[in-house]
Motif scaffolding. Structure first.
Motif, PDB file in Angstrom:
ATOM      1  N   HIS A 281       1.128  -1.242  -0.013  1.00  0.00           N
ATOM      2  CA  HIS A 281       0.072   0.021   0.064  1.00  0.00           C
ATOM      3  C   HIS A 281       0.886   1.269  -0.144  1.00  0.00           C
ATOM      4  O   HIS A 281       1.901   1.290   0.854  1.00  0.00           O
ATOM      5  N   ARG A 282       0.490   2.357  -1.030  1.00  0.00           N
ATOM      6  CA  ARG A 282       1.155   3.421  -0.806  1.00  0.00           C
ATOM      7  C   ARG A 282       0.429   4.495  -1.022  1.00  0.00           C
ATOM      8  O   ARG A 282      -0.911   4.593  -1.875  1.00  0.00           O
ATOM      9  N   GLU A 318      -1.623  -4.627  -4.623  1.00  0.00           N
ATOM     10  CA  GLU A 318      -1.447  -3.282  -4.485  1.00  0.00           C
ATOM     11  C   GLU A 318      -2.646  -2.204  -4.426  1.00  0.00           C
ATOM     12  O   GLU A 318      -3.258  -2.359  -5.225  1.00  0.00           O
ATOM     13  N   ASP A 320      -2.801   1.742  -4.183  1.00  0.00           N
ATOM     14  CA  ASP A 320      -1.963   3.064  -4.428  1.00  0.00           C
ATOM     15  C   ASP A 320      -3.035   4.134  -4.700  1.00  0.00           C
ATOM     16  O   ASP A 320      -3.967   4.215  -5.544  1.00  0.00           O
ATOM     17  N   ARG A 322      -2.755   8.286  -5.291  1.00  0.00           N
ATOM     18  CA  ARG A 322      -1.743   9.526  -5.555  1.00  0.00           C
ATOM     19  C   ARG A 322      -2.559  10.725  -6.194  1.00  0.00           C
ATOM     20  O   ARG A 322      -3.537  10.452  -6.842  1.00  0.00           O
TER      21      ARG A 322
END
Length: 405
Positions: A281-282, A318, A320, A322
């Motif tokens: 995770h980002r 994943e 993400d 942003r």
């Protein structure tokens, strides 16, 4: 080519100027009394006279200079305006022609009347005056008719365009209705199929308990698993029906996207790890407060994360989030799962369509729900997938959904 005008013709031109109002009224009386001109009865004094006084002035100038070419541009302008106005007032071409012919008759009568009071205005002068008036009125008539035809053709083109657009929209709606009917039939067939399977397996479990009491535990496990699968089907159907049934604009609120991100990680982490996978995770630190519908965003992310976990046997999932430019942000969910074959990529967003994994639980409504929610939240949905390598979904959302509504 202009010729030197004689004094009698100049005097006649001046006479037309002086009598312009009387001549206009005489012409209007003739028009009102003409039984062939039905549209004129609906017009006021100003509407009927419109550009006739200006045309009389231009004819006077042509007679005065004995040169129609000099005043042709101004006559043409007045004639176009006259034709355009008569078209808007509902005149037919024959009525327009008749109306202008009455103007010709009034002017010819003016020639006779002027000649009677002016002996110097000879027959040669009369013929010359008639010639210029005939030329001028013919030019006015032709120009007015051309303008009427132009306006008519423009209106026909406009109506034709409207009809073509309406027909195109009708065809699209017919196609949409057909697709909607087929979609609903597909839902019915799929639900009936899954219910039949559920009842068959459940019946088998009951028969197993009745015939082989020693296998009761296995039969109950089979029945419980089947009941759990049916609960998943019902839950997805309910969720999809709610999404489709909500026709109101989405309620928006300002909230911290990082809080939603942490909630998704906390709720999906155990599911992913239970399958022996790793949740990567980002979160982009500059991404903070947004204005959108928090619950619908959560539904989208949960459906994508759940799907990723279902179709991944080894590797990672994943999540993400942003920033994406000054006005948007991006949600990205990817996995290292089975992927979607190129031949199946066009149908994965349809109801009850799934990858070729019959052992994976679910009704095949997850991506259909995601697609509909993305439409509501103005999300630009894209995905890339390769069979045996995994799938990546990317959705670009506005930072402030209220601006686009």
């Amino acid at each position: 080519m202009a010729i030197q005008p004689s004094r009698p013709l100049r005097l006649f031109a001046e006479y037309l100027r002086q009598e312009r109002v009387n001549l206009t009224e005489r012409w209007m009386k003739a028009v009102f009394n003409d039984t062939e001109l039905t549209e004129s009865d609906r017009l006021t004094y100003e509407q009927l006279s419109d550009h006739v006084p200006a045309i009389l002035e231009e004819i006077s100038s042509a007679l005065e200079d004995q040169d129609l070419d000099q005043v042709e541009p101004s006559i043409e302008c007045s004639a176009k305006q006259h034709g355009r106005l008569r078209w808007k007032q509902g005149y037919r071409i024959d009525e327009l022609t008749r109306e202008l012919d009455l103007l010709r008759q009034v002017l010819m009568g003016a020639i006779v009347g002027f000649a009677e009071g002016h002996p110097a205005f000879t027959r040669r002068h009369e013929e010359r005056a008639r010639h210029f008036i005939d030329e001028a009125i013919s030019f006015v008539t032709l120009t007015s008719i051309r303008e009427v035809v132009t306006e008519r053709d423009r209106k026909i083109d406009e109506y034709t365009g409207r009809l073509e657009r309406a027909n195109h929209e009708l065809l699209l709606k017919q196609k949409l209705v057909g697709e909607l009917h087929e979609s609903r039939m597909q839902i019915t067939r799929s639900v009936v199929h899954d219910l039949r399977n559920f009842l068959n397996v459940f019946s088998m479990a009951l028969q197993m308990i009745a015939r082989a009491p020693a296998r009761t535990e296995a039969a109950l496990a089979l029945a419980n698993r089947q009941a759990a699968d049916m609960k998943t089907l019902v839950d997805e159907l309910v969720e999809y029906s709610i999404v489709l049934g909500d026709t109101n604009a989405p309620a928006v609120e300002a909230f911290d996207l990082r809080g939603l991100f942490d909630e998704l990680v906390a709720s999906c982490g155990p599911l992913v790890e239970a399958k022996g996978l790793r949740l990567v995770h980002r979160f982009d630190p500059p991404l903070g407060m947004i204005t959108s519908n928090r619950l619908k965003l959560k539904q989208i992310a949960l459906n994508l994360l759940t799907n990723a976990a279902k179709y991944t046997k080894a590797g990672e999932v994943e999540l993400d989030m942003r920033t994406c430019g000054d006005a948007h942000w991006r949600l990205r969910v990817s996995d290292t799962g089975v992927g979607i074959g190129e031949q199946d990529q066009e149908r994965v967003f349809r109801e009850f369509e799934r990858a070729n994994q019959d052992d994976v639980p679910g009704a095949g409504l997850g991506l259909a729900i995601v697609r509909e929610l993305c439409r509501v939240l103005h999300g630009d949905l894209r995905f890339a997938s390769h069979e045996g390598e995994g799938t990546t979904f990317e959705i670009t959302f506005p930072l402030d959904l209220a601006v686009g509504n």
